[in-house]
Design an enzyme around this catalytic site. Structure first.
Site, PDB file in Angstrom:
ATOM      1  N   ASP A  28       0.856  -1.191   0.000  1.00  0.00           N
ATOM      2  CA  ASP A  28       0.000   0.000   0.000  1.00  0.00           C
ATOM      3  C   ASP A  28       0.889   1.236   0.000  1.00  0.00           C
ATOM      4  OD1 ASP A  28      -2.277   1.686   0.163  1.00  0.00           O
ATOM      5  OD2 ASP A  28      -3.324   0.174   1.348  1.00  0.00           O
ATOM      6  N   HIS A  42     -13.486  -0.637  -7.012  1.00  0.00           N
ATOM      7  CA  HIS A  42     -14.687   0.203  -6.917  1.00  0.00           C
ATOM      8  C   HIS A  42     -14.374   1.633  -6.481  1.00  0.00           C
ATOM      9  CE1 HIS A  42     -16.000  -0.108  -2.398  1.00  0.00           C
ATOM     10  NE2 HIS A  42     -14.698   0.020  -2.497  1.00  0.00           N
TER      11      HIS A  42
END
Length: 334
Positions: free
Chosen positions: A190, A236
């Site tokens: 990340d 998404h």
């Protein structure tokens, strides 16, 4: 129709309960309304009406003489609950709730409220607002905890010796996978500001040596050598072009034998009214309010397949879980 129109009232009531810390007080044991009002510096009559309303929805139990206690549902508003909704309530009480209230202008312009007020996207804004980013990450992690048991029952991760959790934040998903499958290892990947796993690693970590933390930007590059590249609630968050770029970055890091796994809700096709699709419909409205008309969104199965195809993937399996969550597996297309 009116129940739908008034549905924001239970939501606002839950936010007030969260702001007052009532669930944590009741976690110590049942309490009468006078005690609760005194400890929260509120009006006893107004507070009683608030709690009575939520008791009808199963959040509290109202006993004799206005003594309140927590139900299993209400326990999800305590700070110590593994799937606590408190971080989500904090978001709704603040900037995210304000974005919901600005939905009309979002629909009129197609722009997100963050673009209109600050000139940047939500994620760029969160890079500058560390407190908001921390609450958002906490909310995401606590929400994931609700899904993990179902996913781990449905998917055999032991087939993948090395799992790369792309956009894995604090590593909640990866740690659960490794705990369930002692013979595999993994990497949490990340942005540097999002990966708190390294700093928060327990001193006596039973998973020590089985995972590592890598930082970077998933639009640029990812660690190579993984057998499974996991995208859990990542696509998404982005428009189609950016979602395809993330997928292409995954493909570039993957060998021909590796598997891509996308975990996301799937939106309804035209005319579908299956109750399992309600969560996806609510989440798509949530995404619309935060990202605008052309940003993050819940997609239909066909739309996801188009993104994967554009990025050079071929779907090999789709598992539709009872909660409405979908697990899509794909490999590099020839």
């Amino acid at each position: 129709m009116r129940r739908m129109l008034y549905a924001q009232l239970p939501s606002r009531a839950l936010v007030v309960v969260a702001q007052l810390g009532i669930a944590d007080i009741l976690a110590e044991g049942p309490a009468d309304i006078s005690t609760l009002a005194e400890r929260t510096s509120t009006d006893a009559v107004a507070l009683a009406r608030l709690l009575r309303g939520l008791a009808v929805f199963g959040v509290f139990e109202e006993g004799a003489e206005q003594v309140y206690s927590l139900t299993p549902l209400g326990e999800a508003l305590t700070s110590g609950h593994p799937a606590s909704a408190l971080p989500s309530a904090t978001l709704v009480a603040g900037q995210f709730g304000a974005a919901w209230g600005d939905l009309l202008e979002t629909v009129r312009t197609g722009q997100s409220p963050f673009e209109r007020s600050r000139g940047v996207s939500l994620f760029t804004h969160m890079e500058q607002d560390e407190e908001l980013r921390a609450v958002f990450d906490d909310s995401q992690g606590r929400g994931l905890a609700l899904e993990l048991d179902e996913i781990l029952r449905a998917i055999d991760f032991s087939a993948y010796p090395t799992v790369v959790d792309v956009g894995g934040s604090d590593g909640t998903f990866l740690r659960r996978i490794l705990s369930a499958h002692p013979d595999i290892s993994g990497i949490v990947f990340d942005l540097p500001g999002s990966t708190s796993l390294q700093a928060e690693r327990p001193t006596a970590d039973p998973l020590e040596g089985r995972y590592s933390v890598a930082t970077g930007d998933f639009f640029d590059s990812l660690p190579e050598g993984g057998d499974l590249y996991l995208l859990s609630h990542i696509l998404h968050d982005w428009d189609d072009d950016r979602a395809v770029q993330i997928l292409r970055t995954c493909r570039a890091a993957m060998s021909d034998d590796a598997t891509l796994m996308v975990v996301d809700l799937i939106a309804a096709n035209r005319g579908q009214r299956d109750e399992r699709l309600h969560t996806a419909a609510l989440m798509d409205l949530y995404m619309l309010s935060l990202f605008g008309g052309n940003g993050g969104q819940e997609r239909t199965a066909a739309q996801v397949e188009v993104l994967l195809s554009k990025a050079g993937f071929r779907i090999t399996r789709v598992d539709s879980l009872p909660s409405g969550m979908n697990v899509i597996r794909a490999v590099r297309a020839a």
